[in-house]
Write a protein that holds these residues in place. Structure first.
Motif, PDB file in Angstrom:
ATOM      1  N   VAL A 121     -42.049  35.492 -26.172  1.00 13.77           N
ATOM      2  CA  VAL A 121     -42.187  36.862 -25.947  1.00 13.77           C
ATOM      3  C   VAL A 121     -43.196  37.374 -24.828  1.00 13.77           C
ATOM      4  O   VAL A 121     -44.269  36.652 -24.932  1.00 13.77           O
ATOM      5  CB  VAL A 121     -42.444  37.526 -27.341  1.00 13.77           C
ATOM      6  CG1 VAL A 121     -42.823  38.933 -27.132  1.00 13.77           C
ATOM      7  CG2 VAL A 121     -41.564  37.311 -28.316  1.00 13.77           C
ATOM      8  N   THR A 122     -42.822  38.044 -24.063  1.00 12.83           N
ATOM      9  CA  THR A 122     -43.739  38.377 -22.859  1.00 12.83           C
ATOM     10  C   THR A 122     -44.044  39.707 -22.890  1.00 12.83           C
ATOM     11  O   THR A 122     -43.438  40.774 -23.225  1.00 12.83           O
ATOM     12  CB  THR A 122     -43.178  37.833 -21.625  1.00 12.83           C
ATOM     13  OG1 THR A 122     -41.911  38.720 -21.394  1.00 12.83           O
ATOM     14  CG2 THR A 122     -42.888  36.535 -21.545  1.00 12.83           C
ATOM     15  N   ASP A 128     -53.070  34.926 -21.465  1.00 17.48           N
ATOM     16  CA  ASP A 128     -52.904  35.567 -20.099  1.00 17.48           C
ATOM     17  C   ASP A 128     -51.966  34.349 -19.510  1.00 17.48           C
ATOM     18  O   ASP A 128     -52.231  33.154 -19.759  1.00 17.48           O
ATOM     19  CB  ASP A 128     -54.257  35.587 -19.179  1.00 17.48           C
ATOM     20  CG  ASP A 128     -54.857  37.047 -19.778  1.00 17.48           C
ATOM     21  OD1 ASP A 128     -54.149  37.941 -20.352  1.00 17.48           O
ATOM     22  OD2 ASP A 128     -55.983  37.036 -19.431  1.00 17.48           O
ATOM     23  N   ILE A 129     -51.280  34.764 -18.612  1.00 14.77           N
ATOM     24  CA  ILE A 129     -50.168  33.634 -17.953  1.00 14.77           C
ATOM     25  C   ILE A 129     -51.253  32.713 -17.222  1.00 14.77           C
ATOM     26  O   ILE A 129     -50.703  31.385 -17.096  1.00 14.77           O
ATOM     27  CB  ILE A 129     -49.088  33.921 -17.295  1.00 14.77           C
ATOM     28  CG1 ILE A 129     -49.553  35.044 -16.205  1.00 14.77           C
ATOM     29  CG2 ILE A 129     -48.086  34.574 -18.186  1.00 14.77           C
ATOM     30  CD1 ILE A 129     -48.344  35.241 -15.381  1.00 14.77           C
ATOM     31  N   ASP A 130     -52.305  32.895 -16.778  1.00 15.39           N
ATOM     32  CA  ASP A 130     -53.013  31.876 -15.958  1.00 15.39           C
ATOM     33  C   ASP A 130     -53.924  30.973 -17.160  1.00 15.39           C
ATOM     34  O   ASP A 130     -54.951  30.530 -16.487  1.00 15.39           O
ATOM     35  CB  ASP A 130     -53.884  32.346 -15.029  1.00 15.39           C
ATOM     36  CG  ASP A 130     -54.827  33.515 -15.116  1.00 15.39           C
ATOM     37  OD1 ASP A 130     -54.733  33.820 -16.507  1.00 15.39           O
ATOM     38  OD2 ASP A 130     -55.538  34.035 -14.610  1.00 15.39           O
ATOM     39  N   ASP A 135     -44.374  20.919 -21.816  1.00 16.69           N
ATOM     40  CA  ASP A 135     -44.231  22.580 -21.645  1.00 16.69           C
ATOM     41  C   ASP A 135     -44.995  22.797 -20.332  1.00 16.69           C
ATOM     42  O   ASP A 135     -44.455  23.715 -19.469  1.00 16.69           O
ATOM     43  CB  ASP A 135     -45.075  23.434 -22.440  1.00 16.69           C
ATOM     44  CG  ASP A 135     -44.198  23.253 -23.914  1.00 16.69           C
ATOM     45  OD1 ASP A 135     -43.344  22.063 -24.244  1.00 16.69           O
ATOM     46  OD2 ASP A 135     -44.560  23.920 -24.744  1.00 16.69           O
ATOM     47  N   LYS A 136     -45.940  22.224 -19.628  1.00 20.76           N
ATOM     48  CA  LYS A 136     -46.617  22.505 -18.318  1.00 20.76           C
ATOM     49  C   LYS A 136     -45.721  22.281 -17.535  1.00 20.76           C
ATOM     50  O   LYS A 136     -45.697  22.715 -16.218  1.00 20.76           O
ATOM     51  CB  LYS A 136     -47.687  21.676 -18.221  1.00 20.76           C
ATOM     52  CG  LYS A 136     -47.866  20.268 -18.233  1.00 20.76           C
ATOM     53  CD  LYS A 136     -49.080  19.526 -18.040  1.00 20.76           C
ATOM     54  CE  LYS A 136     -49.366  18.161 -18.543  1.00 20.76           C
ATOM     55  NZ  LYS A 136     -49.038  17.901 -19.645  1.00 20.76           N
ATOM     56  N   LEU A 137     -44.363  21.318 -17.523  1.00 21.70           N
ATOM     57  CA  LEU A 137     -43.411  21.129 -16.624  1.00 21.70           C
ATOM     58  C   LEU A 137     -42.682  22.172 -16.333  1.00 21.70           C
ATOM     59  O   LEU A 137     -41.870  22.305 -15.186  1.00 21.70           O
ATOM     60  CB  LEU A 137     -42.856  19.585 -16.987  1.00 21.70           C
ATOM     61  CG  LEU A 137     -43.692  18.571 -16.793  1.00 21.70           C
ATOM     62  CD1 LEU A 137     -43.046  17.139 -17.231  1.00 21.70           C
ATOM     63  CD2 LEU A 137     -44.507  18.174 -15.434  1.00 21.70           C
ATOM     64  N   TRP A 138     -41.985  22.753 -17.491  1.00 24.09           N
ATOM     65  CA  TRP A 138     -41.239  23.603 -17.406  1.00 24.09           C
ATOM     66  C   TRP A 138     -41.492  25.405 -17.359  1.00 24.09           C
ATOM     67  O   TRP A 138     -40.999  26.099 -17.016  1.00 24.09           O
ATOM     68  CB  TRP A 138     -39.937  23.605 -18.369  1.00 24.09           C
ATOM     69  CG  TRP A 138     -40.210  23.407 -19.878  1.00 24.09           C
ATOM     70  CD1 TRP A 138     -40.522  22.172 -20.650  1.00 24.09           C
ATOM     71  CD2 TRP A 138     -40.549  24.413 -20.704  1.00 24.09           C
ATOM     72  NE1 TRP A 138     -40.519  22.563 -21.948  1.00 24.09           N
ATOM     73  CE2 TRP A 138     -40.796  23.838 -21.900  1.00 24.09           C
ATOM     74  CE3 TRP A 138     -40.414  25.935 -20.680  1.00 24.09           C
ATOM     75  CZ2 TRP A 138     -41.017  24.760 -23.196  1.00 24.09           C
ATOM     76  CZ3 TRP A 138     -40.716  26.637 -21.897  1.00 24.09           C
ATOM     77  CH2 TRP A 138     -41.107  26.074 -23.115  1.00 24.09           C
ATOM     78  N   LEU A 180     -42.020  31.434 -16.212  1.00 25.92           N
ATOM     79  CA  LEU A 180     -42.760  32.524 -15.535  1.00 25.92           C
ATOM     80  C   LEU A 180     -42.252  32.917 -14.267  1.00 25.92           C
ATOM     81  O   LEU A 180     -42.396  34.199 -13.945  1.00 25.92           O
ATOM     82  CB  LEU A 180     -44.046  32.126 -15.352  1.00 25.92           C
ATOM     83  CG  LEU A 180     -44.472  31.692 -16.860  1.00 25.92           C
ATOM     84  CD1 LEU A 180     -45.875  30.933 -16.692  1.00 25.92           C
ATOM     85  CD2 LEU A 180     -44.837  32.692 -17.872  1.00 25.92           C
ATOM     86  N   LYS A 181     -41.213  32.264 -13.409  1.00 26.54           N
ATOM     87  CA  LYS A 181     -40.739  32.662 -12.331  1.00 26.54           C
ATOM     88  C   LYS A 181     -39.371  33.641 -12.460  1.00 26.54           C
ATOM     89  O   LYS A 181     -39.063  33.878 -11.506  1.00 26.54           O
ATOM     90  CB  LYS A 181     -40.477  31.579 -11.289  1.00 26.54           C
ATOM     91  CG  LYS A 181     -41.751  31.051 -10.329  1.00 26.54           C
ATOM     92  CD  LYS A 181     -41.122  30.339  -9.285  1.00 26.54           C
ATOM     93  CE  LYS A 181     -40.486  28.978  -9.620  1.00 26.54           C
ATOM     94  NZ  LYS A 181     -40.147  28.040  -8.632  1.00 26.54           N
TER      95      LYS A 181
END
Ligand SMILES: Nc1nc2c([nH]c(=O)n2[C@H]2C[C@H](O)[C@@H](COP(=O)(O)OP(=O)(O)OP(=O)(O)O)O2)c(=O)[nH]1
Length: 185
Positions: free
Chosen positions: A33-34, A128-130, A141-144, A149-150
């Protein structure tokens, strides 16, 4: 039938059943959810992935569609109702020594009703997304996540040894376009 024919047939059947086991798949869902600049994650309180932040999801049950399962799990795990879901990718996981592939269908949504609420399974929190806590998440997860997010769509495969080590992986980006056109009810 002579003895060697029977043995040959048994051998063929054995190989076929071996193959069936090799390709068995468990189908699961995962919903992110974003809202502007933030993503909702939940701290998994028990079971598979316990102690890690993740999106919301679980196994698709008999008689329900993948979308129905995604909505049900989101509701059960953090009390949110997804009005629409956007399909963004498929993640396949293989674990060394386990013949079953986990097939995880990944969705995003901005369109939810309700208030994120802690349940017996998950403790939700906006990030926060950063500041996504990748050090306390599944290592893949850090790979996909950057693709999600793009707004890209992708399919990915990960071979794990245990739950912490990725031996191999492959991510195929299907489209770089925004996924706004593919929302499903
Ligand atoms: N982010 C991320 N999620 C993953 C990975 N692997 C994996 O199964 N998941 C997701 C898919 C599901 O949403 C969830 C696992 O579901 P689960 O086993 O808890 O399913 P469930 O709620 O139906 O289980 P249960 O406790 O009710 O039996 O974790 C991964 O590597 N990264």
């Amino acid at each position: 039938m002579i003895k060697s024919d029977i043995l040959n047939q048994l051998q063929t059947l054995w190989k076929l059943s071996d193959w069936a086991v090799m390709v068995s798949r468990k189908v699961l869902t995962l919903v992110l959810v974003t809202r502007p600049n933030q993503v909702l994650l939940g701290m998994k309180k028990r079971g598979f992935g316990e102690g890690w932040w993740n999106g919301f999801g679980g196994k698709v049950e008999k008689g329900e569609t993948i979308i129905e399962a995604a909505k049900r799990e989101l509701q059960e795990e953090c009390c949110l109702t997804a009005n629409t879901l956007t399909e963004v990718g498929q993640l396949d996981f293989e674990f060394v020594g386990d013949p079953q592939i986990l097939e995880v269908h990944l969705f995003t949504t901005k369109d939810v009703s309700g208030v994120p609420t802690e349940t017996s399974e998950m403790k939700p929190q906006w990030f926060d997304i950063d500041k996504i806590p990748f050090h306390k998440m599944w290592p893949d997860d850090k790979l996909w996540f950057p693709h999600v997010l793009k707004g890209s769509k992708f399919s990915a495969f990960f071979l794990f040894e245990g739950h912490h080590k990725i031996l191999k992986h492959k991510i195929d980006v299907v489209t770089e376009q925004s996924h706004i056109d593919s929302e499903v009810k």
